[in-house]
Design an enzyme around this catalytic site. Structure first.
Site, short mmCIF file in Angstrom:
data_model
loop_
_atom_site.label_atom_id
_atom_site.label_comp_id
_atom_site.label_asym_id
_atom_site.label_seq_id
_atom_site.Cartn_x
_atom_site.Cartn_y
_atom_site.Cartn_z
N SER A 23 -7.45 27.18 -16.96
CA SER A 23 -7.80 26.47 -15.73
C SER A 23 -6.54 26.02 -15.00
O SER A 23 -5.46 26.56 -15.25
CB SER A 23 -8.72 25.28 -16.07
N ASN A 24 -6.65 25.06 -14.11
CA ASN A 24 -5.47 24.57 -13.36
C ASN A 24 -5.64 23.09 -13.03
O ASN A 24 -6.66 22.49 -13.35
CB ASN A 24 -5.27 25.42 -12.10
N ARG A 25 -4.65 22.52 -12.36
CA ARG A 25 -4.59 21.07 -12.15
C ARG A 25 -5.39 20.56 -10.96
O ARG A 25 -5.29 19.40 -10.61
CB ARG A 25 -3.13 20.64 -11.93
N SER A 26 -6.14 21.40 -10.30
CA SER A 26 -6.88 20.94 -9.13
C SER A 26 -7.82 19.78 -9.50
O SER A 26 -8.56 19.86 -10.48
CB SER A 26 -7.71 22.09 -8.55
N ALA A 90 -9.40 25.78 -6.11
CA ALA A 90 -8.30 26.50 -6.74
C ALA A 90 -8.93 27.46 -7.75
O ALA A 90 -9.10 27.15 -8.92
CB ALA A 90 -7.37 25.52 -7.44
#
Ligand code: CTP
Length: 210
Positions: A23-26, A90
């Site tokens: 995943s990502n930091r959004s 994102a």
């Protein structure tokens, strides 16, 4: 009749095994602020959200998804009826090629995880854009901000793109403020200097509705 807007927000999660994901930091804050601003501007709002730690936005139609594939299905299925679409999510560009059933046990040595591309949802929307629909993307960049954003505007057949320098202090992922430059397909360039995400969202809506 109320104008209809769809906004996507937050990260996606791409499953690796029963307990792990990519995943990502959004944080979803920009997309949620856009949904609230659109509701306040009198639009009928659908918010397609990845997993975030935010309260749902009241007065909007919430659709909760996890993966890029689920987001693609939720967004593309509703897209034809929308007057405006803003992809603030994102979306993961890659997912593990295979999902391991159960929890992967550790073994001696290294592992190599093969990743494959997810669908570029915004590009698909641009390729199938109905006449009159306003399609808006976000460009999260850490270098060559305006050139990269302009490239995405053209390549994905967008009407506007919000160029977002996510390496700048107070901008981008997880913080409560942002600064963006809106680029329009007609060559417009509108600077929205550092402000709360709510203020940035209201200004973006103003531009789209003007
Ligand atoms: N986007 C999308 N589907 C993807 C990836 C991105 O719809 N699989 C959308 C995002 O919601 C955003 C825009 O495309 O509105 C640009 O996303 P960004 O991550 O900045 O760019 P990418 O197109 O992924 O390009 P790159 O990774 O090369 O920067």
């Amino acid at each position: 009749m109320k104008k209809k807007i769809l906004i996507s927000a937050g990260p996606t999660r791409e499953k690796f095994d029963a307990v792990r994901f990519w995943s990502n930091r959004s944080s979803g804050k920009m997309g949620y602020a856009l949904a609230a601003a659109a509701r306040d501007a009198g639009l009928e709002v659908t918010l397609v959200s990845g997993p975030v730690a935010l309260e749902p936005v009241s007065g909007v139609n919430m659709v909760c998804i996890e993966s890029a594939a689920e987001m693609a299905e939720a967004v593309k299925g509703r897209a034809p009826e929308m007057d405006i679409i803003i992809m603030a999510a994102a979306v993961a560009d890659y997912r593990p090629a295979e999902v391991i059933s159960g929890k992967l046990k550790k073994l001696p040595g290294e592992i190599c995880v093969k990743m494959v591309r997810t669908e570029d949802i915004l590009a698909s929307l641009g390729a199938a854009k109905p006449a009159g629909q306003i399609l808006v993307g976000f460009a999260a960049e850490t270098s060559d901000l305006l050139a990269n954003a302009a490239g995405k505007l053209a390549r994905k057949n967008l009407d506007w793109i919000a160029a977002n320098d996510v390496s700048r202090a107070g901008c981008g992922f997880a913080v409560d403020t942002n600064a963006v430059t809106l680029l329009g397909r007609g060559g417009e360039k509108i600077e929205l200097p550092l402000a709360s995400k709510s203020e940035i969202a209201a200004k973006i809506l103003q531009v789209l509705l003007s």
